[in-house]
Write a protein that holds these residues in place. Structure first.
Motif, mmCIF file in Angstrom:
data_model
loop_
_atom_site.group_PDB
_atom_site.id
_atom_site.type_symbol
_atom_site.label_atom_id
_atom_site.label_comp_id
_atom_site.label_asym_id
_atom_site.label_seq_id
_atom_site.Cartn_x
_atom_site.Cartn_y
_atom_site.Cartn_z
ATOM 1 N N UNK A 334 38.490 44.776 38.651
ATOM 2 C CA UNK A 334 37.350 43.865 38.600
ATOM 3 C C UNK A 334 37.176 43.277 37.203
ATOM 4 N N UNK A 335 37.490 44.063 36.185
ATOM 5 C CA UNK A 335 37.398 43.553 34.815
ATOM 6 C C UNK A 335 38.408 42.441 34.594
ATOM 7 N N UNK A 336 39.613 42.622 35.125
ATOM 8 C CA UNK A 336 40.658 41.608 34.952
ATOM 9 C C UNK A 336 40.282 40.294 35.625
ATOM 10 N N UNK A 337 39.548 40.372 36.741
ATOM 11 C CA UNK A 337 39.253 39.180 37.546
ATOM 12 C C UNK A 337 37.789 38.763 37.455
ATOM 13 N N UNK A 338 37.061 39.252 36.464
ATOM 14 C CA UNK A 338 35.600 39.142 36.445
ATOM 15 C C UNK A 338 35.081 37.713 36.584
ATOM 16 N N UNK A 339 35.850 36.719 36.128
ATOM 17 C CA UNK A 339 35.372 35.335 36.176
ATOM 18 C C UNK A 339 35.781 34.611 37.465
ATOM 19 N N UNK A 341 35.983 33.818 41.608
ATOM 20 C CA UNK A 341 35.072 33.968 42.749
ATOM 21 C C UNK A 341 35.387 35.237 43.531
ATOM 22 N N UNK A 342 34.362 35.920 43.988
ATOM 23 C CA UNK A 342 34.561 37.178 44.713
ATOM 24 C C UNK A 342 35.369 36.963 45.994
ATOM 25 N N UNK A 343 35.280 35.764 46.557
ATOM 26 C CA UNK A 343 36.020 35.478 47.784
ATOM 27 C C UNK A 343 37.520 35.465 47.615
ATOM 28 N N UNK A 344 38.003 35.427 46.375
ATOM 29 C CA UNK A 344 39.454 35.436 46.138
ATOM 30 C C UNK A 344 40.029 36.842 46.133
ATOM 31 N N UNK A 345 39.170 37.858 46.169
ATOM 32 C CA UNK A 345 39.638 39.241 46.139
ATOM 33 C C UNK A 345 40.191 39.663 47.493
ATOM 34 N N UNK A 346 41.086 40.629 47.467
ATOM 35 C CA UNK A 346 41.565 41.233 48.708
ATOM 36 C C UNK A 346 40.450 42.078 49.318
ATOM 37 N N UNK A 353 34.223 45.995 44.729
ATOM 38 C CA UNK A 353 33.126 45.191 44.185
ATOM 39 C C UNK A 353 31.803 45.582 44.835
ATOM 40 N N UNK A 354 31.799 45.779 46.161
ATOM 41 C CA UNK A 354 30.566 46.157 46.851
ATOM 42 C C UNK A 354 30.045 47.503 46.347
ATOM 43 N N UNK A 355 30.964 48.439 46.107
ATOM 44 C CA UNK A 355 30.550 49.739 45.586
ATOM 45 C C UNK A 355 30.032 49.612 44.158
ATOM 46 N N UNK A 356 30.746 48.859 43.339
ATOM 47 C CA UNK A 356 30.321 48.672 41.952
ATOM 48 C C UNK A 356 28.972 47.964 41.886
ATOM 49 N N UNK A 357 28.758 47.003 42.771
ATOM 50 C CA UNK A 357 27.477 46.273 42.802
ATOM 51 C C UNK A 357 26.323 47.227 43.096
#
Length: 444
Positions: A334-339, A341-346, A353-357
């Motif tokens: 998540x740090x590598x991809x922080x900027x 859009x969340x929709x680009x994640x697998x 991300x949901x857990x971290x949120x």
């Protein structure tokens, strides 16, 4: 006809999971090196590369080449192309790995190394190794299950189970265990391989701890349909409580009712000694109840970091930087991809991300709804590794999960929910051995 055992494939898949964790940890260390950090990354990388070298060259690849691949080629020409590619990588991989190891040792010794080139080489190695595992798991192993017969499997399984084998027996496994222990000691968190977060035994202190949540006779309806039929459960401080059951049993409805987004029609919800049945959802979040919803529910167009900040909307602004650092340490990708859009994640990354949120809200009670849903086995293992780590740190967790074996294996207490009612409860390890649970949920 005698059913083939296929124990060798179970061994191979288990080794794939171990190697996947290893190379993922290596990739995390590589990312740390690229940022200029220096916290023992080089020493840990040397240990990891040495372990991988011994694991693949001495044990994993020789058995595949000599027994599984040879037999598979005899039975099906369909496997030729994939096996040929795998065998080339088995042959050429050791030389590439040795070059990386030489550079890592030089880096550890303080010798001048072209760090960007080393990091690129390490990243390429990780990507190729992951692609190699995917090819075996998605192509070769399903074909082996389909075309190999019982006699084939007897030969293959016997080879993989030979404890006196100089390649695959007890002695090399003992040597690798020592290497693994060295990695666990050297690898900085969160890049260890699980040695710091082994499942904890159920101890009496947990069962004697104060009640965080007590659900009494809870009911909930969707119109005329009663989804919850008098639920009674409790969660104590520091416990991981697992709620398992089939689709439609009411698991998600229960979590939504605890969060306040689904109205209760009867009963009571007592949180830290006080009823919260009439509290609004936002008040429950402020009180420390945070839910990771089924299906992730991330905000796709928003940046990953913005998703995390939304999770911290109840927290003082002065704490956000510290909480973000903790979230990124737990899930480095998540740090590598922080900027981005969340929709680009697998799917697996969105679950992270949901857990971290949810963790950004500093929960006192974490509600996890089906965290493994839709994920590949290797990602499921990683998600449950994080759940175990949170539990080991003392977080109180209520886990709803269809994967009964994975959930009950790590739970202090388990409940079985069937058509809106609790039908069984007890320590997680006892429910795992319960014949009714085995037949209904474990496929045994």
């Amino acid at each position: 006809m005698e059913a083939p055992a296929m124990h060798a494939l179970q061994i191979i898949s288990a080794e794939h999971r171990g190697m996947w964790r290893l190379i993922s940890a290596m990739d995390g260390l590589r990312a740390q090196l690229q940022t200029g950090a220096s916290g023992g990354e080089a020493a840990a990388l040397v240990a990891m590369l040495e372990y991988l070298q011994a694991y693949t060259d001495r044990m994993h690849h020789p058995k595949e080449d000599e027994f599984l691949f040879r037999r598979l080629r005899q039975r099906s020409a369909e496997a030729d192309e994939a096996i040929a590619r795998l065998e080339v990588e088995h042959r050429d991989g050791p030389g590439y790995l040795e070059r990386l190891l030489t550079q890592a040792r030089a880096l550890q010794a303080g010798t001048s190394v072209d760090l960007p080139a080393f990091c690129r080489g390490l990243q390429s190695f990780v990507e190729h190794h992951q692609a190699h595992i995917r090819l075996e798991e998605s192509t070769v192993m399903p074909l082996a299950r389909r075309v190999l017969n019982a006699d084939d499997w007897r030969e293959i399984d016997a080879a993989f189970a030979d404890n006196d084998d100089p390649l695959f027996g007890a002695k090399p496994r003992a040597e690798l265990a020592e290497l693994h222990a060295r990695i666990v000691r050297l690898a900085p968190d969160p890049y260890g391989l699980g040695g710091k977060i082994e499942p904890l035994p159920v101890v009496s202190a947990r069962s004697a701890a104060a009640k965080v949540l007590e659900v009494r006779g809870l009911t909930s309806h969707y119109g005329r349909i009663q989804a919850l039929k008098g639920i009674d459960i409790e969660v104590r401080e520091g416990q991981l409580v697992a709620l398992v059951g089939a689709n439609g049993a009411g698991k998600t409805t229960l979590l939504r009712t605890l969060s306040g987004v689904q109205p209760a029609s009867g009963g009571d919800i007592v949180y830290r000694g006080a009823s919260i049945l009439r509290q609004r959802p936002d008040a429950r979040v402020r009180a420390g109840i945070c839910q990771v919803p089924e299906g992730r529910q991330v905000f796709g167009p928003l940046a990953i970091e913005d998703n995390l900040l939304l999770g911290a909307y109840t927290r003082p602004r002065a704490e956000l930087a510290e909480d973000l650092d903790k979230a990124y340490a737990l899930f480095p990708i998540l740090a590598e991809k922080r900027k981005l859009p969340a929709g680009t994640l697998s799917g697996g990354q969105q679950q992270m991300l949901a857990m971290a949120r949810a963790l950004m809200a500093r929960p006192q009670l974490l509600l996890l709804d089906e965290p493994s849903m839709g994920l590949a086995p290797l990602l499921i293992e990683e998600i449950f590794r994080v759940v175990q780590m949170l539990r080991a740190q003392g977080m109180t967790i209520l886990l709803v999960e269809q994967n009964a074996h994975a959930a009950l294996s790590i739970a202090d207490v388990g409940y079985v929910l069937e058509t809106g009612s609790i039908t069984l409860s007890g320590p997680g390890h006892e429910l795992l051995s319960n014949e009714r649970v085995k037949q209904a949920y474990l496929g045994m």
